[in-house]
Design a protein around this motif. Structure first.
Motif, PDB file in Angstrom:
ATOM      1  N   ALA A 139       0.819  -1.215   0.000  1.00  0.00           N
ATOM      2  CA  ALA A 139       0.000   0.000   0.000  1.00  0.00           C
ATOM      3  C   ALA A 139       0.853   1.265   0.000  1.00  0.00           C
ATOM      4  O   ALA A 139       0.316   2.367   0.132  1.00  0.00           O
ATOM      5  N   SER A 140       2.167   1.114  -0.145  1.00  0.00           N
ATOM      6  CA  SER A 140       3.108   2.246  -0.147  1.00  0.00           C
ATOM      7  C   SER A 140       3.050   3.040   1.156  1.00  0.00           C
ATOM      8  O   SER A 140       3.207   4.258   1.167  1.00  0.00           O
ATOM      9  N   VAL A 141       2.819   2.322   2.240  1.00  0.00           N
ATOM     10  CA  VAL A 141       2.839   2.935   3.563  1.00  0.00           C
ATOM     11  C   VAL A 141       4.222   2.771   4.189  1.00  0.00           C
ATOM     12  O   VAL A 141       4.772   3.697   4.791  1.00  0.00           O
ATOM     13  N   LEU A 142       4.797   1.576   4.036  1.00  0.00           N
ATOM     14  CA  LEU A 142       6.175   1.312   4.451  1.00  0.00           C
ATOM     15  C   LEU A 142       6.997   1.054   3.205  1.00  0.00           C
ATOM     16  O   LEU A 142       6.485   0.580   2.199  1.00  0.00           O
ATOM     17  N   GLU A 143       8.277   1.353   3.302  1.00  0.00           N
ATOM     18  CA  GLU A 143       9.162   1.048   2.179  1.00  0.00           C
ATOM     19  C   GLU A 143      10.375   0.292   2.685  1.00  0.00           C
ATOM     20  O   GLU A 143      10.954   0.624   3.714  1.00  0.00           O
ATOM     21  N   GLY A 144      10.727  -0.773   1.965  1.00  0.00           N
ATOM     22  CA  GLY A 144      11.832  -1.625   2.359  1.00  0.00           C
ATOM     23  C   GLY A 144      11.456  -3.075   2.156  1.00  0.00           C
ATOM     24  O   GLY A 144      10.356  -3.401   1.706  1.00  0.00           O
ATOM     25  N   GLU A 145      12.389  -3.961   2.481  1.00  0.00           N
ATOM     26  CA  GLU A 145      12.150  -5.391   2.358  1.00  0.00           C
ATOM     27  C   GLU A 145      11.467  -5.866   3.633  1.00  0.00           C
ATOM     28  O   GLU A 145      11.874  -5.531   4.748  1.00  0.00           O
ATOM     29  N   ALA A 146      10.394  -6.651   3.490  1.00  0.00           N
ATOM     30  CA  ALA A 146       9.537  -7.000   4.625  1.00  0.00           C
ATOM     31  C   ALA A 146      10.305  -7.660   5.767  1.00  0.00           C
ATOM     32  O   ALA A 146      10.090  -7.334   6.939  1.00  0.00           O
ATOM     33  N   THR A 147      11.209  -8.585   5.445  1.00  0.00           N
ATOM     34  CA  THR A 147      11.935  -9.277   6.503  1.00  0.00           C
ATOM     35  C   THR A 147      12.850  -8.325   7.253  1.00  0.00           C
ATOM     36  O   THR A 147      12.973  -8.394   8.482  1.00  0.00           O
ATOM     37  N   SER A 148      13.484  -7.407   6.543  1.00  0.00           N
ATOM     38  CA  SER A 148      14.357  -6.424   7.199  1.00  0.00           C
ATOM     39  C   SER A 148      13.555  -5.528   8.138  1.00  0.00           C
ATOM     40  O   SER A 148      13.997  -5.206   9.249  1.00  0.00           O
ATOM     41  N   ILE A 149      12.388  -5.124   7.687  1.00  0.00           N
ATOM     42  CA  ILE A 149      11.519  -4.304   8.532  1.00  0.00           C
ATOM     43  C   ILE A 149      11.097  -5.103   9.768  1.00  0.00           C
ATOM     44  O   ILE A 149      11.122  -4.594  10.896  1.00  0.00           O
ATOM     45  N   ALA A 150      10.744  -6.364   9.560  1.00  0.00           N
ATOM     46  CA  ALA A 150      10.308  -7.207  10.675  1.00  0.00           C
ATOM     47  C   ALA A 150      11.416  -7.399  11.697  1.00  0.00           C
ATOM     48  O   ALA A 150      11.180  -7.340  12.909  1.00  0.00           O
TER      49      ALA A 150
END
Length: 205
Positions: A139-150
């Motif tokens: 949804a272009s709310v967060l930017e980055g790779e999902a695992t890195s964000i997690a």
């Protein structure tokens, strides 16, 4: 009369339950095979037969902790706002840790770790977080790779909860610190437009 069975499911479950109870009242290093066997009304041979050694028994308790944490986070309902959902998942993680501090310590106090490069299983407590982050990225709310964000969010969350369980954060201070820290961590991964809108706003009450 034959020897009593030491490797049936009932004895195995009782050993895990007694180990969990002992961990709630004693330091992990003092929970010995002999103490667990005595509490369960069985022999040390049963422990070795069923779990191999003390570490195998502790691993079974960790499995139970993982299942409990997974149940807690999957109970969080999804909404249309992925960021709100991520915050709610963090709050559920914190609540489970506070209510099961001895299991939390068993789960994260040893060699158990978050595996950012591993495959997330269907029963992994991180799965709902990854799913919410995926939604936020799409949804272009967060930017980055999902695992890195997690991983980033988990490190932040784990740090706050660990300090709280250690008694370094108490009362209203713990609540304010948790809320502000998780909000700040999420804002750090938001897209520029969302960051501006969240800078003075809230993600959760």
């Amino acid at each position: 009369m034959g020897r009593p069975r030491t490797n049936d499911t009932t004895v195995k479950e009782r050993l895990v339950e007694c180990t969990t109870e002992l961990l709630a009242t004693r330091p992990q290093e003092s929970v010995t095979v002999r103490a667990v066997a005595a509490a369960a009304g069985t022999s040390t041979a049963a422990v070795y037969s069923l779990f191999g050694d003390k570490e195998g028994l502790i691993a079974a308790v960790r499995d139970r902790a993982v299942a409990g944490l997974f149940q807690a986070v999957t109970a969080v309902p999804a909404s249309e706002n992925a960021l709100t959902d991520i915050y709610a998942l963090a709050a559920a993680y914190r609540r489970w840790g506070r209510e099961h501090s001895y299991l939390y310590a068993t789960l994260f106090g040893g060699v158990q770790s978050f595996e950012p490069s591993g495959t997330v299983g269907t029963g992994d407590p991180v799965r709902p977080l990854i799913a919410a982050i995926d939604r936020a990225v799409a949804a272009s709310v967060l930017e980055g790779e999902a695992t890195s964000i997690a991983v980033s969010l988990w490190v932040t969350l784990h740090g706050v909860v660990t300090l709280e369980l250690a008694g370094a954060l108490v009362g209203p201070t713990a609540d304010v610190t948790f809320r502000s820290t998780i909000h700040a961590a999420l804002r750090g991964w938001t897209t520029p437009a969302v960051f501006v809108s969240l800078r003075n706003g809230d993600l959760a009450p």
